[in-house]
Write a protein that holds these residues in place. Sequence first.
Motif, mmCIF file in Angstrom:
data_model
loop_
_atom_site.group_PDB
_atom_site.id
_atom_site.type_symbol
_atom_site.label_atom_id
_atom_site.label_comp_id
_atom_site.label_asym_id
_atom_site.label_seq_id
_atom_site.Cartn_x
_atom_site.Cartn_y
_atom_site.Cartn_z
ATOM 1 N N GLU A 185 -39.699 -5.374 33.197
ATOM 2 C CA GLU A 185 -40.234 -5.177 31.856
ATOM 3 C C GLU A 185 -40.771 -3.755 31.713
ATOM 4 O O GLU A 185 -41.513 -3.259 32.558
ATOM 5 C CB GLU A 185 -41.351 -6.180 31.585
ATOM 6 N N GLY A 186 -40.332 -3.087 30.666
ATOM 7 C CA GLY A 186 -40.794 -1.737 30.410
ATOM 8 C C GLY A 186 -39.952 -0.658 31.063
ATOM 9 O O GLY A 186 -40.189 0.530 30.829
ATOM 10 N N ALA A 187 -38.990 -1.045 31.877
ATOM 11 C CA ALA A 187 -38.139 -0.056 32.541
ATOM 12 C C ALA A 187 -37.242 0.635 31.513
ATOM 13 O O ALA A 187 -36.736 -0.010 30.587
ATOM 14 C CB ALA A 187 -37.286 -0.717 33.619
ATOM 15 N N ASP A 188 -37.061 1.948 31.671
ATOM 16 C CA ASP A 188 -36.175 2.700 30.786
ATOM 17 C C ASP A 188 -34.748 2.576 31.328
ATOM 18 O O ASP A 188 -34.373 3.255 32.279
ATOM 19 C CB ASP A 188 -36.588 4.164 30.740
ATOM 20 N N ARG A 189 -33.970 1.711 30.731
ATOM 21 C CA ARG A 189 -32.632 1.435 31.242
ATOM 22 C C ARG A 189 -31.669 2.596 31.016
ATOM 23 O O ARG A 189 -30.586 2.620 31.574
ATOM 24 C CB ARG A 189 -32.072 0.157 30.603
ATOM 25 N N ARG A 190 -32.054 3.536 30.183
ATOM 26 C CA ARG A 190 -31.173 4.669 29.942
ATOM 27 C C ARG A 190 -31.389 5.787 30.976
ATOM 28 O O ARG A 190 -30.705 6.798 30.958
ATOM 29 C CB ARG A 190 -31.392 5.203 28.528
ATOM 30 N N SER A 191 -32.377 5.590 31.861
ATOM 31 C CA SER A 191 -32.629 6.568 32.921
ATOM 32 C C SER A 191 -31.953 6.082 34.200
ATOM 33 O O SER A 191 -32.560 5.410 35.031
ATOM 34 C CB SER A 191 -34.142 6.741 33.139
ATOM 35 N N LEU A 192 -30.679 6.399 34.326
ATOM 36 C CA LEU A 192 -29.895 5.900 35.452
ATOM 37 C C LEU A 192 -29.748 6.926 36.575
ATOM 38 O O LEU A 192 -29.197 6.608 37.623
ATOM 39 C CB LEU A 192 -28.494 5.503 34.963
ATOM 40 N N GLU A 193 -30.238 8.154 36.339
ATOM 41 C CA GLU A 193 -29.967 9.234 37.284
ATOM 42 C C GLU A 193 -30.497 8.960 38.689
ATOM 43 O O GLU A 193 -29.981 9.482 39.676
ATOM 44 C CB GLU A 193 -30.553 10.557 36.770
ATOM 45 N N GLY A 194 -31.524 8.118 38.793
ATOM 46 C CA GLY A 194 -32.128 7.863 40.098
ATOM 47 C C GLY A 194 -31.453 6.781 40.901
ATOM 48 O O GLY A 194 -31.919 6.443 42.001
ATOM 49 N N PHE A 195 -30.358 6.221 40.392
ATOM 50 C CA PHE A 195 -29.687 5.125 41.085
ATOM 51 C C PHE A 195 -28.217 5.478 41.365
ATOM 52 O O PHE A 195 -27.573 6.141 40.560
ATOM 53 C CB PHE A 195 -29.748 3.850 40.235
ATOM 54 N N PRO A 196 -27.697 5.025 42.495
ATOM 55 C CA PRO A 196 -26.265 5.258 42.775
ATOM 56 C C PRO A 196 -25.401 4.595 41.707
ATOM 57 O O PRO A 196 -25.787 3.579 41.115
ATOM 58 C CB PRO A 196 -26.056 4.599 44.146
ATOM 59 N N LEU A 197 -24.239 5.180 41.471
ATOM 60 C CA LEU A 197 -23.324 4.667 40.455
ATOM 61 C C LEU A 197 -21.981 4.309 41.087
ATOM 62 O O LEU A 197 -21.461 5.057 41.912
ATOM 63 C CB LEU A 197 -23.106 5.723 39.368
ATOM 64 N N VAL A 198 -21.426 3.171 40.698
ATOM 65 C CA VAL A 198 -20.102 2.750 41.146
ATOM 66 C C VAL A 198 -19.127 2.928 39.992
ATOM 67 O O VAL A 198 -19.337 2.394 38.898
ATOM 68 C CB VAL A 198 -20.091 1.278 41.618
ATOM 69 N N LEU A 199 -18.063 3.704 40.233
ATOM 70 C CA LEU A 199 -17.085 4.057 39.207
ATOM 71 C C LEU A 199 -15.670 3.808 39.713
ATOM 72 O O LEU A 199 -15.421 3.852 40.927
ATOM 73 C CB LEU A 199 -17.197 5.541 38.846
ATOM 74 N N PRO A 200 -14.704 3.597 38.803
ATOM 75 C CA PRO A 200 -13.289 3.589 39.221
ATOM 76 C C PRO A 200 -12.889 4.968 39.735
ATOM 77 O O PRO A 200 -13.550 5.968 39.446
ATOM 78 C CB PRO A 200 -12.537 3.239 37.929
#
Length: 309
Positions: A185-200
Amino acid sequence: MNIDTRIKFRHLLCFLEVARQGSLARAADQLAVSQPAISKTLKELEEILDASLFDRSKSGASLTEAGLAFMRYAGPCVQALRDGVNSLREGEYAAGTVRLGVLSTVEGLLVPEMVRRLHQHHPSLVVSVLTGPGAYLLSQLRVGELDLVVGRMTDNPEIHGLTFEHLYSESMTLVVRAGHPLLEEGADRRSLEGFPLVLPLAGTSIRKHADGFFVQSGISPPRQRLETLSLALSRRYVQSGEAVWIAPLDAVRLDLAAGELVELDLGFKEPGGSVGICSNASLPLSLAAQWAVETLREAALDYREGRLT
């Protein structure tokens, strides 16, 4: 000049193998002949056709426009002859085989359901599935090594000259494991830079849609990335850590239903791409391939109407 009698099966095999390998030397290795023999056979074929089929250089051999045009017919012709010979070998191929190219977009739900239904109605049918990037699968379809390719591929340049049948539209989605910090609750979901990303994988059709997802959202994708088409690797990596996965909805639908993965709602949906069946009109579909097309249509209808879960 009588084309029908001058062109031999060995000419076609040689042409297709050089096109597949992109090299006379590698084609010679595959066909277990010498490179001079390959060169001689190609020269004979080009003289018969009165056309140059390959541009040769130190780096290899690439198809000319004439070569590309001829390949549309040479691959299906060789495969049709193989099918005809096999059909006369009583018992050896009685069960029948359908050869499918399957993109990662449909590995999770549509294709497994199609195979289950096929085997329910045709217990002896062999379903041979090849996975990989769309460009590679479509090139195999073009030369007759596959009967059908299934997935999201309409913006792939390799689809030119092939036949596509739309089944349904599917969007990309962002998913994380249950209990991920971005779900708090309250987390800014648009701030993804701090997490690893899985992409094709970069360069694939689905990657273009994944990149478009971030452009549309105005979010800068994280630098730490795993790029892969493997659903098993992506799923395990996301479930065991804090990575964010931009995935085709079909690939994660069952995980979402089970609560093992959770969608990140950013307030919009990626518009979606066309999932369908690609075939080579130059080569008539085998009976087994026709069964596969019919079953894919049935499963896709259930998918669209929410009955496939």
